[in-house]
Design a protein around this motif. Structure first.
Motif, PDB file in Angstrom:
ATOM      1  N   HIS A 239       3.787  12.985  -0.458  1.00 25.59           N
ATOM      2  CA  HIS A 239       2.947  12.253  -1.438  1.00 25.59           C
ATOM      3  C   HIS A 239       2.007  11.357  -0.826  1.00 25.59           C
ATOM      4  N   SER A 240       0.902  11.367  -1.394  1.00 23.58           N
ATOM      5  CA  SER A 240      -0.206  10.401  -0.915  1.00 23.58           C
ATOM      6  C   SER A 240      -0.566   9.250  -1.827  1.00 23.58           C
ATOM      7  N   VAL A 241      -0.877   8.039  -1.387  1.00 25.51           N
ATOM      8  CA  VAL A 241      -1.249   6.890  -2.251  1.00 25.51           C
ATOM      9  C   VAL A 241      -2.406   6.551  -1.553  1.00 25.51           C
ATOM     10  N   SER A 242      -3.446   6.109  -2.513  1.00 18.72           N
ATOM     11  CA  SER A 242      -4.939   5.847  -1.929  1.00 18.72           C
ATOM     12  C   SER A 242      -5.056   4.411  -2.607  1.00 18.72           C
ATOM     13  N   HIS A 243      -5.735   3.659  -1.907  1.00 17.45           N
ATOM     14  CA  HIS A 243      -6.051   1.978  -2.251  1.00 17.45           C
ATOM     15  C   HIS A 243      -7.474   1.555  -1.589  1.00 17.45           C
ATOM     16  N   VAL A 244      -8.101   0.735  -1.991  1.00 19.10           N
ATOM     17  CA  VAL A 244      -9.425   0.226  -1.471  1.00 19.10           C
ATOM     18  C   VAL A 244      -9.094  -1.291  -1.124  1.00 19.10           C
TER      19      VAL A 244
ATOM     20  N   MET B   2     -12.606  -0.562   2.788  1.00 21.40           N
ATOM     21  CA  MET B   2     -12.047   0.582   3.372  1.00 21.40           C
ATOM     22  C   MET B   2     -10.964   1.203   2.426  1.00 21.40           C
ATOM     23  N   LYS B   3     -11.210   2.616   2.392  1.00 24.23           N
ATOM     24  CA  LYS B   3     -10.233   3.404   1.334  1.00 24.23           C
ATOM     25  C   LYS B   3      -9.152   3.679   2.077  1.00 24.23           C
ATOM     26  N   LEU B   4      -7.969   3.222   2.172  1.00 16.96           N
ATOM     27  CA  LEU B   4      -6.934   3.763   2.862  1.00 16.96           C
ATOM     28  C   LEU B   4      -5.823   4.613   2.096  1.00 16.96           C
ATOM     29  N   THR B   5      -5.510   5.799   2.793  1.00 17.28           N
ATOM     30  CA  THR B   5      -4.604   6.864   2.171  1.00 17.28           C
ATOM     31  C   THR B   5      -3.618   6.898   3.141  1.00 17.28           C
ATOM     32  N   VAL B   6      -2.363   6.546   2.548  1.00 20.08           N
ATOM     33  CA  VAL B   6      -1.004   6.846   3.137  1.00 20.08           C
ATOM     34  C   VAL B   6      -0.251   7.742   2.755  1.00 20.08           C
ATOM     35  N   ILE B   7       0.034   8.956   3.559  1.00 16.10           N
ATOM     36  CA  ILE B   7       0.720  10.043   3.092  1.00 16.10           C
ATOM     37  C   ILE B   7       2.202  10.125   3.689  1.00 16.10           C
TER      38      ILE B   7
ATOM     39  N   PRO C   5     -16.257  13.877   1.485  1.00  8.04           N
ATOM     40  CA  PRO C   5     -15.184  13.348   1.161  1.00  8.04           C
ATOM     41  C   PRO C   5     -14.193  13.718   2.409  1.00  8.04           C
ATOM     42  N   ASP C   6     -13.741  12.713   2.879  1.00  5.52           N
ATOM     43  CA  ASP C   6     -12.793  12.885   4.228  1.00  5.52           C
ATOM     44  C   ASP C   6     -11.231  12.610   3.820  1.00  5.52           C
ATOM     45  N   SER C   7     -10.642  13.729   3.720  1.00  5.83           N
ATOM     46  CA  SER C   7      -9.151  13.585   3.600  1.00  5.83           C
ATOM     47  C   SER C   7      -8.318  13.997   4.795  1.00  5.83           C
ATOM     48  N   ARG C   8      -8.998  14.124   5.840  1.00  6.21           N
ATOM     49  CA  ARG C   8      -7.924  14.658   7.180  1.00  6.21           C
ATOM     50  C   ARG C   8      -7.491  13.533   7.527  1.00  6.21           C
ATOM     51  N   VAL C   9      -6.153  13.950   8.153  1.00  5.51           N
ATOM     52  CA  VAL C   9      -5.260  12.766   8.746  1.00  5.51           C
ATOM     53  C   VAL C   9      -5.651  12.434  10.053  1.00  5.51           C
ATOM     54  N   HIS C  10      -6.070  10.844  10.057  1.00  3.78           N
ATOM     55  CA  HIS C  10      -6.470  10.589  11.328  1.00  3.78           C
ATOM     56  C   HIS C  10      -5.610  10.080  12.104  1.00  3.78           C
ATOM     57  N   CYS C  11      -4.256   9.939  11.599  1.00  2.00           N
ATOM     58  CA  CYS C  11      -3.327   9.450  12.637  1.00  2.00           C
ATOM     59  C   CYS C  11      -2.115   9.551  12.129  1.00  2.00           C
ATOM     60  N   CYS C  12      -1.008  10.080  12.772  1.00  2.00           N
ATOM     61  CA  CYS C  12       0.533  10.334  12.310  1.00  2.00           C
ATOM     62  C   CYS C  12       1.623   9.327  13.035  1.00  2.00           C
TER      63      CYS C  12
ATOM     64  N   VAL D 108       0.734  -1.269  -0.107  1.00  2.00           N
ATOM     65  CA  VAL D 108      -0.004   0.077  -0.025  1.00  2.00           C
ATOM     66  C   VAL D 108       0.760   1.405  -0.096  1.00  2.00           C
ATOM     67  N   SER D 109       2.057   1.088   0.344  1.00  7.88           N
ATOM     68  CA  SER D 109       2.982   2.332   0.447  1.00  7.88           C
ATOM     69  C   SER D 109       4.268   2.039  -0.458  1.00  7.88           C
ATOM     70  N   ARG D 110       4.417   3.031  -1.423  1.00  7.04           N
ATOM     71  CA  ARG D 110       5.479   3.036  -2.425  1.00  7.04           C
ATOM     72  C   ARG D 110       6.830   3.077  -1.600  1.00  7.04           C
ATOM     73  N   ARG D 111       7.928   2.384  -2.101  1.00 12.03           N
ATOM     74  CA  ARG D 111       9.212   2.531  -1.496  1.00 12.03           C
ATOM     75  C   ARG D 111       9.771   3.768  -1.988  1.00 12.03           C
ATOM     76  N   SER D 112      10.854   4.381  -1.340  1.00  7.46           N
ATOM     77  CA  SER D 112      11.600   5.397  -1.857  1.00  7.46           C
ATOM     78  C   SER D 112      12.513   5.005  -2.665  1.00  7.46           C
ATOM     79  N   ASN D 113      13.055   5.929  -3.532  1.00  8.71           N
ATOM     80  CA  ASN D 113      13.987   5.572  -4.801  1.00  8.71           C
ATOM     81  C   ASN D 113      15.277   6.124  -4.011  1.00  8.71           C
ATOM     82  N   TYR D 114      16.232   5.457  -3.588  1.00  5.18           N
ATOM     83  CA  TYR D 114      17.607   5.897  -2.930  1.00  5.18           C
ATOM     84  C   TYR D 114      18.436   6.275  -4.094  1.00  5.18           C
ATOM     85  N   GLU D 115      18.145   6.266  -5.288  1.00  3.20           N
ATOM     86  CA  GLU D 115      19.117   6.794  -6.258  1.00  3.20           C
ATOM     87  C   GLU D 115      18.717   8.373  -6.578  1.00  3.20           C
TER      88      GLU D 115
END
Length: 437
Positions: A184-189, A197-202, A245-252, A167-174
């Motif tokens: 960066h935000s990525v959303s998945h159902v 559940m629509k999960l959004t990872v920021i 639509p709820d785009s508020r950050v629920h947890c950090c 669900v979360s993209r890996r960083s490109n160390y190069e």
């Protein structure tokens, strides 16, 4: 008729009585009148005082009965759960406080509890749970989680381990290290047993990676406030959507490097500022680099620093709603920050496949409580407190922003449709539907 003389003859005693009768009769009448008046006054006073006394007696008996019922209920629950005497006493006291608050919050309202055994027959009130379940399963859930920390601490790996999917993209160390923090935000159902559940990872690449990290938290604060602003604007629209639509950050989730020392200045400053606007859950990343003794000492130092700097992390004591939540949250607070290990690789252990990291000394099982506290973090975020995180975001953090925004800005409600509505931090809202910055 004739009257004989014998009837008119009177003795000296009778004559004396006749002489004293007029005075005594008058005195007795006065005494009786005074007595009657006094009795009337006393009765009047009693009738006035009786309702209060009766009410007080009734309330005392009701309170005593309620207390006895409450104590017996809590004791029964405690025995079922196998709780100790000290925990039982605390739970009884908290239950009594909650009942007292309920009674004080609605003065003059008579409330009574009708149990299932007191009903004449089946009513069907419990069917509302099935109705709510069907409705929510159709609509689905939304959960937005933000991960903050330096590069290389395993943020993406941990999120993938939490939800057991990519669900979360890996960083490109190069890639070159960015000079500013980008979000960066990525959303998945995600669907599991019919529940969507629509999960959004920021993600926050670039945070803490510079030599000078001054004000590196500002883009994150700005992003969180912008999501509150979007939700507020949707709420204040004349023809608003049926479901906003709820785009508020629920947890950090804030990742601390396993240094074994104390909180760094950047950690203190970030959590001080973000703890007021979002629910923060601190974790020690890559905890397998510390021994069990080092890990315990490091956690104690971090807890001491959090208290010393007035940093509030989730779950806060003031948000505990009932005794059960209080006991559960106390156990969670004792384990904060969670020492976690993340991986998406499976290994064979005693014939079973488990998620873990293979080292020279053996396999570190991610979901084994004896190896790390990943299971505690997963239970907090998903299995026990997911809805509470959303409720705290809406009822506490968003409500605080909303009140401040409406009082300080002196908004003209006729201009809400204009795109030039200023944000709190002075920037303009771009009305973008995407959460990618």
């Amino acid at each position: 008729m004739c009257v004989t003389a014998d009837c008119c003859v009177s003795t000296p005693e009778a004559a004396g009585e006749l002489e004293t009768d007029p005075l005594t009769l008058m005195e007795e009448r006065e005494k009786k009148e005074r007595g009657i008046m006094g009795q009337d006054q006393e009765e009047g006073g009693k009738t006035e005082g009786q309702p209060a006394n009766m009410n007080s007696q009734d309330s005392m008996t009701e309170n005593e009965e309620n207390c006895v019922e409450l104590c017996t209920e809590v004791e029964e629950k405690g025995k079922e759960k196998g709780m100790e005497e000290g925990e039982l006493k605390k739970e009884i006291e908290l239950e009594a406080e909650v009942k007292l608050e309920l009674c004080q919050s609605i003065p003059g309202l008579q409330m009574s509890l009708i149990r299932g055994t007191d009903l004449f027959g089946y009513v069907g009130i419990e069917a509302i749970l099935d109705q709510m379940k069907r409705k929510t399963m159709k609509a689905g859930f939304e959960f937005n989680i933000m991960v903050v920390g330096q590069s290389g601490l395993g943020k993406s790996t941990l999120v993938n381990t939490l939800f057991k999917s990519k669900v979360s993209r890996r960083s490109n160390y190069e890639e070159k290290i960015s000079k500013t923090v980008k979000l960066h935000s990525v959303s998945h159902v995600i669907e599991e047993k019919g529940v969507k559940m629509k999960l959004t990872v920021i993600d926050t690449p670039g945070f803490g990676d510079q030599i000078n990290n001054e004000n590196c938290w500002e883009p994150i604060v700005k992003y969180i406030n912008e999501q509150y602003e979007k939700y507020l604007r949707e709420e204040l629209c004349v023809n608003r959507k049926r479901r906003i639509p709820d785009s508020r950050v629920h947890c950090c989730i804030y990742f601390l490097p396993a240094t074994g020392h104390r909180l760094r200045p950047i950690d203190v400053e970030f959590m001080k500022r973000l703890g007021k606007i979002v629910s923060i859950v601190p974790v020690i990343a890559k905890a397998d680099t510390l021994t069990i003794e080092e890990r315990q000492e490091f956690k104690e130092r971090i807890r001491h620093d959090l208290v010393a700097n007035g940093i509030h992390v989730y779950p806060q004591k003031e948000y505990d709603e009932d005794p059960e939540d209080h006991i559960l949250n106390n156990r969670i607070r004792e384990n904060i920050p969670f020492a976690v290990v993340g991986t998406d690789k499976e290994h064979q252990v005693n014939g079973n496949k488990v998620l873990g990291r293979k080292t020279k000394w053996g396999i570190i099982e991610v979901e084994n409580v004896e190896h790390c506290e990943f299971a505690c973090l997963r239970d907090l975020l998903i299995r026990s407190h997911l809805q509470d995180l959303k409720d705290v975001t809406h009822n506490i953090h968003y409500e605080t922003y909303r009140v401040r925004r409406l009082t300080e800005s002196n908004m003209d409600f006729g201009e809400l449709g204009l795109p030039t509505w200023p944000l709190e931090n002075g920037t303009r809202d771009k009305c973008e539907s995407e959460s990618h910055l």
